[in-house]
Design a protein around this motif. Structure first.
Motif, PDB file in Angstrom:
ATOM      1  N   GLY A 143       0.818  -1.207   0.000  1.00 42.50           N
ATOM      2  CA  GLY A 143       0.000   0.000   0.000  1.00 42.50           C
ATOM      3  C   GLY A 143       0.851   1.256   0.000  1.00 42.50           C
ATOM      4  N   ALA A 144       1.918   1.262   0.816  1.00 43.38           N
ATOM      5  CA  ALA A 144       2.816   2.422   0.868  1.00 43.38           C
ATOM      6  C   ALA A 144       3.537   2.616  -0.460  1.00 43.38           C
ATOM      7  CB  ALA A 144       3.818   2.250   1.998  1.00 43.38           C
ATOM      8  N   VAL A 145       4.000   1.514  -1.046  1.00 42.35           N
ATOM      9  CA  VAL A 145       4.713   1.599  -2.333  1.00 42.35           C
ATOM     10  C   VAL A 145       3.793   2.120  -3.426  1.00 42.35           C
ATOM     11  CG1 VAL A 145       5.835   0.238  -4.144  1.00 42.35           C
ATOM     12  CG2 VAL A 145       6.395  -0.184  -1.750  1.00 42.35           C
ATOM     13  N   PHE A 146       2.578   1.569  -3.489  1.00 42.87           N
ATOM     14  CA  PHE A 146       1.629   1.994  -4.517  1.00 42.87           C
ATOM     15  C   PHE A 146       1.247   3.461  -4.347  1.00 42.87           C
ATOM     16  CE2 PHE A 146      -0.092  -2.598  -4.917  1.00 42.87           C
ATOM     17  CZ  PHE A 146       0.972  -2.926  -5.729  1.00 42.87           C
ATOM     18  N   THR A 147       1.139   3.905  -3.100  1.00 41.31           N
ATOM     19  CA  THR A 147       0.795   5.305  -2.852  1.00 41.31           C
ATOM     20  C   THR A 147       1.862   6.231  -3.407  1.00 41.31           C
ATOM     21  OG1 THR A 147      -0.453   4.765  -0.840  1.00 41.31           O
ATOM     22  CG2 THR A 147       0.327   7.027  -1.068  1.00 41.31           C
ATOM     23  N   VAL A 148       3.108   5.955  -3.062  1.00 42.56           N
ATOM     24  CA  VAL A 148       4.216   6.816  -3.505  1.00 42.56           C
ATOM     25  C   VAL A 148       4.359   6.786  -5.024  1.00 42.56           C
ATOM     26  CG1 VAL A 148       6.708   7.165  -3.418  1.00 42.56           C
ATOM     27  CG2 VAL A 148       5.466   6.591  -1.331  1.00 42.56           C
ATOM     28  N   LEU A 149       4.399   5.592  -5.594  1.00 40.71           N
ATOM     29  CA  LEU A 149       4.577   5.485  -7.047  1.00 40.71           C
ATOM     30  C   LEU A 149       3.377   6.046  -7.804  1.00 40.71           C
ATOM     31  CD1 LEU A 149       6.172   1.918  -7.439  1.00 40.71           C
ATOM     32  CD2 LEU A 149       7.309   4.149  -7.516  1.00 40.71           C
ATOM     33  N   GLY A 150       2.173   5.764  -7.309  1.00 39.84           N
ATOM     34  CA  GLY A 150       0.978   6.230  -8.004  1.00 39.84           C
ATOM     35  C   GLY A 150       0.870   7.736  -8.026  1.00 39.84           C
ATOM     36  N   VAL A 151       1.100   8.372  -6.878  1.00 41.86           N
ATOM     37  CA  VAL A 151       1.015   9.835  -6.801  1.00 41.86           C
ATOM     38  C   VAL A 151       2.107  10.472  -7.660  1.00 41.86           C
ATOM     39  CG1 VAL A 151       1.268  11.819  -5.277  1.00 41.86           C
ATOM     40  CG2 VAL A 151      -0.085   9.851  -4.539  1.00 41.86           C
ATOM     41  N   TYR A 158      -7.614  13.068 -10.134  1.00 40.75           N
ATOM     42  CA  TYR A 158      -8.385  11.928  -9.625  1.00 40.75           C
ATOM     43  C   TYR A 158      -7.473  10.747  -9.318  1.00 40.75           C
ATOM     44  CZ  TYR A 158     -11.678   8.108  -9.268  1.00 40.75           C
ATOM     45  OH  TYR A 158     -12.374   7.017  -8.823  1.00 40.75           O
ATOM     46  N   LEU A 159      -6.547  10.461 -10.239  1.00 39.12           N
ATOM     47  CA  LEU A 159      -5.672   9.306 -10.061  1.00 39.12           C
ATOM     48  C   LEU A 159      -4.778   9.464  -8.838  1.00 39.12           C
ATOM     49  CD1 LEU A 159      -5.362   6.675 -11.587  1.00 39.12           C
ATOM     50  CD2 LEU A 159      -3.455   7.667 -12.851  1.00 39.12           C
ATOM     51  N   ARG A 160      -4.281  10.678  -8.625  1.00 38.35           N
ATOM     52  CA  ARG A 160      -3.430  10.913  -7.454  1.00 38.35           C
ATOM     53  C   ARG A 160      -4.222  10.747  -6.155  1.00 38.35           C
ATOM     54  NH1 ARG A 160       0.353  15.943  -9.676  1.00 38.35           N
ATOM     55  NH2 ARG A 160       2.185  14.628 -10.098  1.00 38.35           N
ATOM     56  N   ILE A 161      -5.446  11.243  -6.134  1.00 34.24           N
ATOM     57  CA  ILE A 161      -6.281  11.080  -4.945  1.00 34.24           C
ATOM     58  C   ILE A 161      -6.592   9.605  -4.726  1.00 34.24           C
ATOM     59  CG2 ILE A 161      -8.550  11.559  -3.943  1.00 34.24           C
ATOM     60  CD1 ILE A 161      -8.473  14.270  -5.404  1.00 34.24           C
ATOM     61  N   TYR A 162      -6.907   8.907  -5.811  1.00 35.00           N
ATOM     62  CA  TYR A 162      -7.247   7.484  -5.710  1.00 35.00           C
ATOM     63  C   TYR A 162      -6.065   6.678  -5.174  1.00 35.00           C
ATOM     64  CZ  TYR A 162      -9.142   2.916  -6.873  1.00 35.00           C
ATOM     65  OH  TYR A 162      -9.610   1.633  -6.789  1.00 35.00           O
ATOM     66  N   PHE A 163      -4.864   6.936  -5.686  1.00 34.03           N
ATOM     67  CA  PHE A 163      -3.680   6.210  -5.225  1.00 34.03           C
ATOM     68  C   PHE A 163      -3.358   6.519  -3.764  1.00 34.03           C
ATOM     69  CE2 PHE A 163      -2.320   5.273  -9.671  1.00 34.03           C
ATOM     70  CZ  PHE A 163      -2.040   3.927  -9.483  1.00 34.03           C
ATOM     71  N   SER A 164      -3.746   7.689  -3.288  1.00 39.95           N
ATOM     72  CA  SER A 164      -3.494   8.025  -1.883  1.00 39.95           C
ATOM     73  C   SER A 164      -4.270   7.123  -0.938  1.00 39.95           C
ATOM     74  CB  SER A 164      -3.849   9.491  -1.622  1.00 39.95           C
ATOM     75  OG  SER A 164      -5.251   9.691  -1.692  1.00 39.95           O
ATOM     76  N   GLY A 165      -5.269   6.444  -1.456  1.00 37.65           N
ATOM     77  CA  GLY A 165      -6.052   5.515  -0.637  1.00 37.65           C
ATOM     78  C   GLY A 165      -5.646   4.064  -0.815  1.00 37.65           C
ATOM     79  N   SER A 166      -4.434   3.817  -1.294  1.00 42.13           N
ATOM     80  CA  SER A 166      -3.999   2.447  -1.552  1.00 42.13           C
ATOM     81  C   SER A 166      -3.934   1.605  -0.281  1.00 42.13           C
ATOM     82  CB  SER A 166      -2.625   2.448  -2.235  1.00 42.13           C
ATOM     83  OG  SER A 166      -2.695   3.025  -3.513  1.00 42.13           O
ATOM     84  N   ILE A 167      -3.434   2.186   0.803  1.00 42.11           N
ATOM     85  CA  ILE A 167      -3.291   1.409   2.045  1.00 42.11           C
ATOM     86  C   ILE A 167      -4.643   0.939   2.576  1.00 42.11           C
ATOM     87  CG2 ILE A 167      -2.610   1.526   4.473  1.00 42.11           C
ATOM     88  CD1 ILE A 167      -0.199   3.152   3.648  1.00 42.11           C
TER      89      ILE A 167
END
Length: 265
Positions: A37-45, A68-77
């Motif tokens: 979740g942490a990795v996906f958040t950083v890479l996605g944003v 939208y994509l950056r906000i969505y990735f912030s909820g990966s965890i």
């Protein structure tokens, strides 16, 4: 995919009444969820604009799509915590509470969509934050449930760690499923790139189609999940013949579900 692997491992040990190994599998899987979740958040944003340009997203929708994509990735965890937590509950035969949590999340999402978009006029950002908040609600519900249970699959935050034997088994079982889902997603991304070349109207049509396609796949996914739990617990309990009967019943149900859904469409 890794959540599926964790579910199989947990269901097998749960069926065999191996409480200590259930404990180790639950905590190893939860640590994996937090790490990924942490990795996906950083890479996605960080990579959202790059990914959108890679699939030729039209310039007129690029700013909103990036936001939208950056906000969505912030909820990966919270998304991964819910997926894994519900997988744990399903693995031990509890499919009702994950459904209840998902219903609550859907209601929260819908209400916040209306509030953020209509009342606060937040536009795409409002839709994104409504989704993230709803995912956080479902994650909290499933995490609290796991922490309050008195069963072997109880989640103890202070005991979160990776148990290497369990990690190896989860990866061995979950990796093929992960690769399968990744290949499907990557192929859909390439199709999306071609669709984006036809501009916004065609993109909207494709988006509608993917929603319908996802809807038709839900019964098969649910049956597959139930079969995974059934087979895992029976294998763990040393009842392979019963597991085989479960696979046959799941196959019949899946075909029947496809026929019932596809014919009206």
């Amino acid at each position: 995919g890794l959540a599926n692997g964790a579910g199989v491992v947990i269901s097998q040990h749960y069926g065999a009444r191996e409480d200590r190994r259930v404990h180790e599998a639950v905590h190893t899987a939860m640590v994996l969820a937090l790490i990924f979740g942490a990795v996906f958040t950083v890479l996605g944003v960080a990579l959202a604009p790059f990914m959108l340009r890679l699939i030729d997203t039209p310039e007129d929708v690029l700013p909103d799509a990036t936001l939208y994509l950056r906000i969505y990735f912030s909820g990966s965890i919270p998304l991964l915590i819910y997926n894994l937590g519900s997988g744990i509950l399903n693995a031990v035969g509890d499919s009702k509470r994950p459904l209840y949590f998902l219903i609550v999340s859907a209601v929260v999402n819908t209400v916040l969509d209306l509030i953020f978009v209509i009342y606060f006029r937040m536009g795409v950002a409002g839709v994104g934050w409504a989704t993230v908040i709803a995912e956080a609600v479902s994650a909290v519900c499933v995490a609290v449930t796991l922490m309050r249970t008195g069963e072997s699959y109880r989640l103890v935050p202070t005991e979160l760690r990776i148990y290497r034997p369990m990690l190896r088994r989860i990866v061995q079982i979950g990796l093929p499923s992960s690769l399968q889902q990744m290949l499907v997603s990557f192929s859909n991304t390439f199709v999306q790139r071609y669709i984006n070349g036809f501009q916004t109207a065609c993109m909207a049509g494709w988006g509608s189609y993917t929603r319908i396609d996802a809807f038709t796949a839900v019964p098969q996914q649910a049956i597959s999940l139930a079969a995974t739990t059934f087979v895992g617990q029976n294998i763990g309990a040393g009842k392979p013949e019963r597991a085989k009967k479960g696979v046959g019943a799941a196959a019949v149900l899946s075909v029947a579900a496809v026929i019932l859904i596809v014919i009206p469409l």
